[in-house]
Design a protein around this motif. Structure first.
Motif, PDB file in Angstrom:
ATOM      1  N   PHE A  51       0.849  -1.204   0.000  1.00 30.13           N
ATOM      2  CA  PHE A  51       0.000   0.000   0.000  1.00 30.13           C
ATOM      3  C   PHE A  51       0.881   1.250   0.000  1.00 30.13           C
ATOM      4  CE2 PHE A  51      -2.474   3.347   1.926  1.00 30.13           C
ATOM      5  CZ  PHE A  51      -3.797   3.109   1.624  1.00 30.13           C
ATOM      6  N   VAL A  52       1.818   1.274   0.915  1.00 29.73           N
ATOM      7  CA  VAL A  52       2.707   2.433   1.037  1.00 29.73           C
ATOM      8  C   VAL A  52       3.560   2.594  -0.219  1.00 29.73           C
ATOM      9  CG1 VAL A  52       4.666   3.388   2.302  1.00 29.73           C
ATOM     10  CG2 VAL A  52       2.745   2.362   3.548  1.00 29.73           C
ATOM     11  N   ALA A  53       4.083   1.483  -0.710  1.00 31.86           N
ATOM     12  CA  ALA A  53       4.921   1.554  -1.902  1.00 31.86           C
ATOM     13  C   ALA A  53       4.145   2.160  -3.073  1.00 31.86           C
ATOM     14  CB  ALA A  53       5.421   0.155  -2.265  1.00 31.86           C
ATOM     15  N   ARG A  54       2.909   1.749  -3.198  1.00 33.65           N
ATOM     16  CA  ARG A  54       2.080   2.266  -4.290  1.00 33.65           C
ATOM     17  C   ARG A  54       1.807   3.763  -4.087  1.00 33.65           C
ATOM     18  NH1 ARG A  54       0.230   2.605  -9.073  1.00 33.65           N
ATOM     19  NH2 ARG A  54      -1.985   2.740  -9.494  1.00 33.65           N
ATOM     20  N   ALA A  55       1.473   4.128  -2.870  1.00 34.95           N
ATOM     21  CA  ALA A  55       1.174   5.539  -2.589  1.00 34.95           C
ATOM     22  C   ALA A  55       2.429   6.393  -2.808  1.00 34.95           C
ATOM     23  CB  ALA A  55       0.646   5.695  -1.165  1.00 34.95           C
ATOM     24  N   ARG A  56       3.567   5.895  -2.387  1.00 31.26           N
ATOM     25  CA  ARG A  56       4.826   6.612  -2.591  1.00 31.26           C
ATOM     26  C   ARG A  56       5.091   6.791  -4.082  1.00 31.26           C
ATOM     27  NH1 ARG A  56       7.081   9.643  -0.758  1.00 31.26           N
ATOM     28  NH2 ARG A  56       9.258   9.058  -0.841  1.00 31.26           N
ATOM     29  N   LEU A  58       3.034   7.172  -6.268  1.00 25.27           N
ATOM     30  CA  LEU A  58       2.156   8.214  -6.794  1.00 25.27           C
ATOM     31  C   LEU A  58       2.569   9.581  -6.270  1.00 25.27           C
ATOM     32  CD1 LEU A  58      -1.355   6.493  -6.719  1.00 25.27           C
ATOM     33  CD2 LEU A  58       0.029   7.070  -8.714  1.00 25.27           C
ATOM     34  N   GLY A  59       3.646   9.609  -5.488  1.00 28.38           N
ATOM     35  CA  GLY A  59       4.206  10.891  -5.058  1.00 28.38           C
ATOM     36  C   GLY A  59       3.727  11.381  -3.709  1.00 28.38           C
ATOM     37  N   PHE A  60       2.923  10.600  -2.998  1.00 30.93           N
ATOM     38  CA  PHE A  60       2.512  11.015  -1.667  1.00 30.93           C
ATOM     39  C   PHE A  60       3.715  10.972  -0.731  1.00 30.93           C
ATOM     40  CE2 PHE A  60      -1.622   9.615  -3.362  1.00 30.93           C
ATOM     41  CZ  PHE A  60      -2.419  10.681  -2.989  1.00 30.93           C
ATOM     42  N   SER A  61       3.775  11.909   0.198  1.00 32.41           N
ATOM     43  CA  SER A  61       4.840  11.890   1.196  1.00 32.41           C
ATOM     44  C   SER A  61       4.602  10.737   2.152  1.00 32.41           C
ATOM     45  CB  SER A  61       4.872  13.198   1.980  1.00 32.41           C
ATOM     46  OG  SER A  61       3.790  13.252   2.883  1.00 32.41           O
ATOM     47  N   VAL A  62       5.642  10.369   2.897  1.00 34.99           N
ATOM     48  CA  VAL A  62       5.502   9.279   3.847  1.00 34.99           C
ATOM     49  C   VAL A  62       4.440   9.619   4.882  1.00 34.99           C
ATOM     50  CG1 VAL A  62       6.674   8.084   5.714  1.00 34.99           C
ATOM     51  CG2 VAL A  62       7.788   8.333   3.522  1.00 34.99           C
ATOM     52  N   ASP A  63       4.383  10.879   5.259  1.00 29.20           N
ATOM     53  CA  ASP A  63       3.370  11.289   6.234  1.00 29.20           C
ATOM     54  C   ASP A  63       1.964  11.158   5.658  1.00 29.20           C
ATOM     55  OD1 ASP A  63       4.417  11.977   8.800  1.00 29.20           O
ATOM     56  OD2 ASP A  63       3.030  13.688   8.765  1.00 29.20           O
ATOM     57  N   GLU A  64       1.823  11.469   4.417  1.00 28.91           N
ATOM     58  CA  GLU A  64       0.515  11.292   3.782  1.00 28.91           C
ATOM     59  C   GLU A  64       0.180   9.812   3.672  1.00 28.91           C
ATOM     60  OE1 GLU A  64       0.397  15.317   0.986  1.00 28.91           O
ATOM     61  OE2 GLU A  64       1.489  13.548   0.346  1.00 28.91           O
ATOM     62  N   CYS A  65       1.181   8.996   3.451  1.00 28.98           N
ATOM     63  CA  CYS A  65       0.964   7.556   3.420  1.00 28.98           C
ATOM     64  C   CYS A  65       0.418   7.078   4.758  1.00 28.98           C
ATOM     65  CB  CYS A  65       2.264   6.824   3.105  1.00 28.98           C
ATOM     66  SG  CYS A  65       2.803   7.047   1.401  1.00 28.98           S
ATOM     67  N   ARG A  66       0.967   7.645   5.829  1.00 27.09           N
ATOM     68  CA  ARG A  66       0.500   7.293   7.159  1.00 27.09           C
ATOM     69  C   ARG A  66      -1.000   7.617   7.274  1.00 27.09           C
ATOM     70  NH1 ARG A  66       4.009   7.181  11.404  1.00 27.09           N
ATOM     71  NH2 ARG A  66       5.412   8.692  10.462  1.00 27.09           N
ATOM     72  N   THR A  67      -1.337   8.823   6.831  1.00 28.11           N
ATOM     73  CA  THR A  67      -2.740   9.245   6.869  1.00 28.11           C
ATOM     74  C   THR A  67      -3.615   8.342   6.002  1.00 28.11           C
ATOM     75  OG1 THR A  67      -2.001  11.524   7.139  1.00 28.11           O
ATOM     76  CG2 THR A  67      -4.280  11.201   6.469  1.00 28.11           C
ATOM     77  N   LEU A  68      -3.133   8.045   4.805  1.00 29.76           N
ATOM     78  CA  LEU A  68      -3.897   7.195   3.896  1.00 29.76           C
ATOM     79  C   LEU A  68      -4.113   5.808   4.490  1.00 29.76           C
ATOM     80  CD1 LEU A  68      -2.241   8.288   0.533  1.00 29.76           C
ATOM     81  CD2 LEU A  68      -4.664   8.533   1.113  1.00 29.76           C
ATOM     82  N   LEU A  69      -3.065   5.288   5.113  1.00 29.79           N
ATOM     83  CA  LEU A  69      -3.186   3.982   5.766  1.00 29.79           C
ATOM     84  C   LEU A  69      -4.251   4.032   6.858  1.00 29.79           C
ATOM     85  CD1 LEU A  69       0.265   2.296   6.511  1.00 29.79           C
ATOM     86  CD2 LEU A  69      -1.680   1.349   5.280  1.00 29.79           C
TER      87      LEU A  69
ATOM     88  N   LEU B 125      -8.416   4.474  -2.286  1.00 30.13           N
ATOM     89  CA  LEU B 125      -7.844   3.544  -1.316  1.00 30.13           C
ATOM     90  C   LEU B 125      -7.850   2.113  -1.865  1.00 30.13           C
ATOM     91  CD1 LEU B 125      -9.310   4.881   2.052  1.00 30.13           C
ATOM     92  CD2 LEU B 125      -7.073   5.308   1.014  1.00 30.13           C
ATOM     93  N   ASP B 126      -8.889   1.777  -2.596  1.00 33.28           N
ATOM     94  CA  ASP B 126      -8.939   0.438  -3.187  1.00 33.28           C
ATOM     95  C   ASP B 126      -7.751   0.217  -4.112  1.00 33.28           C
ATOM     96  OD1 ASP B 126     -11.217  -0.041  -1.809  1.00 33.28           O
ATOM     97  OD2 ASP B 126     -12.589   0.222  -3.500  1.00 33.28           O
ATOM     98  N   ASP B 127      -7.436   1.228  -4.878  1.00 33.17           N
ATOM     99  CA  ASP B 127      -6.294   1.107  -5.778  1.00 33.17           C
ATOM    100  C   ASP B 127      -5.006   0.934  -4.991  1.00 33.17           C
ATOM    101  OD1 ASP B 127      -5.055   1.881  -8.704  1.00 33.17           O
ATOM    102  OD2 ASP B 127      -3.853   2.656  -7.040  1.00 33.17           O
ATOM    103  N   LEU B 128      -4.805   1.763  -3.989  1.00 27.82           N
ATOM    104  CA  LEU B 128      -3.592   1.665  -3.181  1.00 27.82           C
ATOM    105  C   LEU B 128      -3.478   0.295  -2.537  1.00 27.82           C
ATOM    106  CD1 LEU B 128      -3.560   5.184  -1.483  1.00 27.82           C
ATOM    107  CD2 LEU B 128      -2.203   4.400  -3.424  1.00 27.82           C
ATOM    108  N   ALA B 129      -4.625  -0.228  -2.114  1.00 21.89           N
ATOM    109  CA  ALA B 129      -4.625  -1.527  -1.446  1.00 21.89           C
ATOM    110  C   ALA B 129      -4.516  -2.671  -2.443  1.00 21.89           C
ATOM    111  CB  ALA B 129      -5.905  -1.670  -0.624  1.00 21.89           C
TER     112      ALA B 129
END
Lengths: 135, 135
Positions: A51-56, A58-69, B125-129
């Motif tokens: 999940f984090v790898a995918r979000a990263r 897409l350019g999200f910051s690690v902190d945003e990844c935390r929020t997204l998670l 979120l579905d995509d990220l997951a």
DNA sequence: CCTTGACCTTCCAGTGACTGGAACCCCTAT
DNA sequence: ATAGGGGTTCCAGTCACTGGAAGGTCAAGG
């Protein structure tokens, strides 16, 4: 079948092991530990890492990844919240593209103007020095 | 008329004073010092600072700026060298634009798919997951 | 039993290009 | 004398890792 070493999970999530240790350090994941002190990753950990790898990517910051998670885990949150975060990020990307495109424009013009031979005169340096003609 | 304080030169070069001190630290410039130990900037310093500021705004790294400055100072170097550096940088910019455009594409698609209301289901979120459908 | 090699662990330092802040000095004007 | 608005140095923090040293663990081979 679902207890992985850091190397295995790194391969499965397509992330360097170092990065995974770092993600644990900053509290993104909390893998279990075996008797020998080795990290032991379950399916949930792998899922999160992917999940984090995918979000990263897409350019999200690690902190945003935390929020997204956190949003992903909270099944009650409104999709509008996620959308807002994504839209903010989209704006940021657009801004970066705009800046880069502007750089590209200027620079490619200058490169075009430069003879690129063995003589010294160079419109690129002239531009940087502020002595260049607009041409 | 041409001995400036750091504040004056900062204003003239449109750079923060902190940045100018940093540039001295890393040896980009070497301003003179007055009796009281204060930095004293001449026209040449200002010129260099403006040069660097412009190059930085075109996305060159500080190290590349150092090289560009040296090239500018060396009136004998071939313009081809400058052009090569600029072209490498141009390629880098293109690559970044490409990456960002790809992110933009994916993300804007996802944002479009997301209802953005108070319900929980969210294709982002579905995509990220990894559970999202390609749609 | 010992060694070799591939793993794993922690911790520390460095990257790029600043930026913020603390603690202190200098100079002028009131 | 003091207040202010400069200036100075040095240390720490940012972001997201990355490299490396020093050392523990484990299975296989001689």
């Amino acid at each position: 079948m679902h207890a992985m070493s850091i190397k295995q999970v790194a391969e499965a999530a397509n992330l360097p092991a170092k990065t995974i240790r770092y993600y644990e350090d900053i509290g993104l994941i909390t893998p279990a530990r075996g008797d020998n002190g080795y990290r032991s990753f379950g399916e949930t950990d792998l899922h999160k890492l992917r999940f984090v790898a995918r979000a990263r990517s897409l350019g999200f910051s690690v902190d945003e990844c935390r929020t997204l998670l956190a949003m992903y885990e909270d099944t009650d949150r409104a999709s509008a919240d996620v959308k807002a975060l994504a839209e903010t990020h989209l704006t940021r990307i657009d801004e970066k593209i705009r800046e880069l495109t502007e750089m590209r424009q200027t620079l490619s013009h200058l490169v075009h103007c430069c003879a690129g031979d063995d003589r010294p005169g160079c419109p690129i340096l002239d531009d940087l020095a502020g002595t260049g003609r607009a041409d």
